[in-house]
Design an enzyme around this catalytic site. Structure first.
Site, PDB file in Angstrom:
ATOM      1  N   LYS A   1      -3.263  -3.585 -12.298  1.00 41.77           N
ATOM      2  CA  LYS A   1      -3.761  -2.226 -12.486  1.00 41.77           C
ATOM      3  C   LYS A   1      -2.588  -1.280 -12.797  1.00 41.77           C
ATOM      4  O   LYS A   1      -1.521  -1.425 -12.226  1.00 41.77           O
ATOM      5  CB  LYS A   1      -4.469  -1.779 -11.196  1.00 41.77           C
ATOM      6  CG  LYS A   1      -5.324  -0.539 -11.342  1.00 41.77           C
ATOM      7  CD  LYS A   1      -6.100  -0.275 -10.050  1.00 41.77           C
ATOM      8  CE  LYS A   1      -6.798   1.066 -10.136  1.00 41.77           C
ATOM      9  NZ  LYS A   1      -7.482   1.416  -8.905  1.00 41.77           N
TER      10      LYS A   1
ATOM     11  N   LYS B   1       1.117   4.202 -10.255  1.00 41.92           N
ATOM     12  CA  LYS B   1       2.270   5.112 -10.161  1.00 41.92           C
ATOM     13  C   LYS B   1       3.394   4.493  -9.354  1.00 41.92           C
ATOM     14  O   LYS B   1       4.532   4.954  -9.404  1.00 41.92           O
ATOM     15  CB  LYS B   1       1.835   6.449  -9.547  1.00 41.92           C
ATOM     16  CG  LYS B   1       1.276   6.331  -8.150  1.00 41.92           C
ATOM     17  CD  LYS B   1       0.545   7.593  -7.744  1.00 41.92           C
ATOM     18  CE  LYS B   1      -0.223   7.379  -6.454  1.00 41.92           C
ATOM     19  NZ  LYS B   1      -1.437   8.153  -6.344  1.00 41.92           N
TER      20      LYS B   1
ATOM     21  N   LYS C   1      -3.525  -2.422   2.460  1.00 44.80           N
ATOM     22  CA  LYS C   1      -2.504  -1.387   2.629  1.00 44.80           C
ATOM     23  C   LYS C   1      -1.650  -1.623   3.868  1.00 44.80           C
ATOM     24  O   LYS C   1      -0.458  -1.310   3.878  1.00 44.80           O
ATOM     25  CB  LYS C   1      -3.169  -0.004   2.716  1.00 44.80           C
ATOM     26  CG  LYS C   1      -3.689   0.494   1.376  1.00 44.80           C
ATOM     27  CD  LYS C   1      -4.165   1.926   1.450  1.00 44.80           C
ATOM     28  CE  LYS C   1      -4.543   2.420   0.063  1.00 44.80           C
ATOM     29  NZ  LYS C   1      -5.042   3.792   0.074  1.00 44.80           N
TER      30      LYS C   1
END
Length: 338
Positions: A201, A204, A118
Site C-alpha cells: 500500500k 507516508k 500496530k
C-alpha cells in the site's frame, strides 16, 4: 419498540499523523467531496484524539492537523456545505467513547486485527488508547447518528464493531436509539499502492519518498515520480483480466481511473495495446492537472493558519449542535442524573 427512522448523514475522519498522500486523496478525500454534493449532510473530522494513541510531538500535531484541514479544503470540501472540525474541540466524542468502553466487550476488542498489526510483538508496551480506540471510533460515528461512513477496506472491521456496539446498547436499554451504520467502500482508486512496489500500500511511512505522491508535491515532483514509477515490459491489456499478476500495471491504471473518474475498463478501452512509455506521460499529465491545484492551495492555506483555525472553530460549533443533544439523550437513557 417502534423503529426510529434516522436522517441520512455521512461521517468520516482521518488521523492528522502527517503526510497526506495520493492514497488518502483517492481512497478518502475525493469521495468525501463527491458525497458533499449528494444532498446528504456530511461531517468530516480530523481525529486528533486518535492520533495520540501513539506519541505525537505537540508542535508537529498542531501543524499536521492544520495541514490535513488544508488538504480537505483545497481538495474541494466546502466548510459551508460540510461540517469540518478537529475532534478534540468537541468533548462529546470522548464522553460517548467512555460509555461505549462500558458497552463493548473485551472479546470483541481482542479480535481487532488492526490492533494486532500496530502493536506488533510487544503489545504490553503500547497505550491503552491504541487498544480501545475502536470504541472511540464508534463514538465518533454514532455521536452524529451517522448512517454512512466512507472508509478503506482496512477499517471495515471497525464499522462492524460500531454496529455491534449500537445493537448491544439498543438491546441493553430497550431502545432503538443508535442507527446501524453502513460502510461505503467503492471506487477504482480506493486502494492505491506504492509506486516502487505494487504489492504494498502507498504509505507516508515508507522510507522512499519516490514510493508515494504527497499531496504537497508540486507539478514537477508529481510528473517525475510517475515517470520513474515501477512498471513492466508488456503492453497494457485491453481488458481488466489482463492486469492479473501485474501489480504495478494494475496500480498505475487504477490511479489513472481514480483521477479521471473512469472505470478501469474504460481506461483500458482507451489505452489497451500501448506501452508504458506512452501511458506514463498521459498519467503524469492527468495527475498534474488534478493534483497541482490542490498542492498550491494547501501551500497558500498553510501560510494562513488563522483562516484554517476559524474554519475548524466554526465547524466544531456546528458539530456540537448535533452532538450535544445526542449525548444528553444517551446519558438520560443510561440513567445519569441530569
Amino acid at each position: 419498540m417502534s423503529e426510529v427512522v434516522h436522517t441520512p448523514r455521512v461521517f468520516s475522519g482521518i488521523q492528522p499523523s502527517g503526510g497526506l498522500t495520493l492514497g488518502n486523496y483517492l481512497g478518502a478525500i475525493k469521495r468525501f467531496v463527491e458525497m458533499q454534493e449528494n444532498g446528504i449532510e456530511t461531517v468530516y473530522c480530523m481525529v486528533d484524539l486518535h492520533a495520540i494513541t501513539v506519541w505525537q510531538d505537540p508542535a508537529a500535531l498542531r501543524r499536521q492537523t492544520r495541514e490535513l484541514a488544508a488538504g480537505y479544503i483545497a481538495a474541494g470540501l466546502d466548510p459551508h456545505k460540510s461540517i469540518l472540525f478537529n475532534q478534540s474541540q468537541v468533548a462529546e466524542h470522548a464522553q460517548l467513547g467512555w460509555i461505549f468502553n462500558c458497552v463493548a466487550r473485551m472479546g470483541w476488542m481482542n479480535r481487532m486485527t488492526q490492533f494486532k498489526d500496530k502493536a506488533g510483538k510487544d503489545r504490553e508496551k503500547v497505550s491503552v488508547g491504541l487498544f480501545s480506540y475502536p470504541t472511540l471510533m464508534a463514538a465518533d460515528i454514532l455521536l452524529y447518528h451517522a448512517t454512512h461512513v466512507p472508509v478503506g477496506e482496512d477499517q471495515k472491521q471497525h464499522i462492524e464493531l460500531t454496529r455491534d456496539i449500537a445493537a448491544k446498547f439498543n438491546h441493553d436499554y430497550g431502545v432503538d436509539f443508535f442507527p446501524m451504520t453502513e460502510p461505503v467502500i467503492e471506487g477504482a482508486g480506493t486502494r492505491v499502492m506504492s509506486l516502487r512496489d505494487g504489492s504494498k500500500k502507498m504509505s507516508k511511512s515508507d522510507p522512499s519518498d519516490a514510493s508515494r505522491i504527497n499531496m504537497t508535491d508540486d507539478a514537477d515532483a508529481i510528473a517525475k515520480k510517475i515517470r520513474k514509477a515501477k512498471s513492466d515490459a508488456d503492453a497494457l491489456p485491453s481488458e481488466a483480466a489482463g492486469l492479473k499478476d501485474r501489480p504495478e500495471a494494475r496500480n498505475l491504471v487504477n490511479i489513472y481511473a481514480g483521477l479521471a473518474d473512469m472505470s478501469v475498463e474504460q481506461v483500458l478501452a482507451d489505452v489497451g495495446g500501448r506501452q508504458f512509455s506512452e501511458f506514463k506521460p498521459m498519467l503524469a499529465e492527468m495527475a498534474v492537472s488534478k493534483l497541482s491545484p490542490i498542492s498550491s492551495e494547501m501551500a497558500r492555506l498553510m501560510q494562513a493558519p488563522d483562516e484554517i483555525d476559524a474554519v475548524l472553530r466554526a465547524g466544531a460549533d456546528r458539530a456540537r449542535a448535533i452532538a450535544a443533544p445526542i449525548l444528553e439523550k444517551t446519558y438520560e437513557i443510561v440513567g445519569m442524573v441530569r
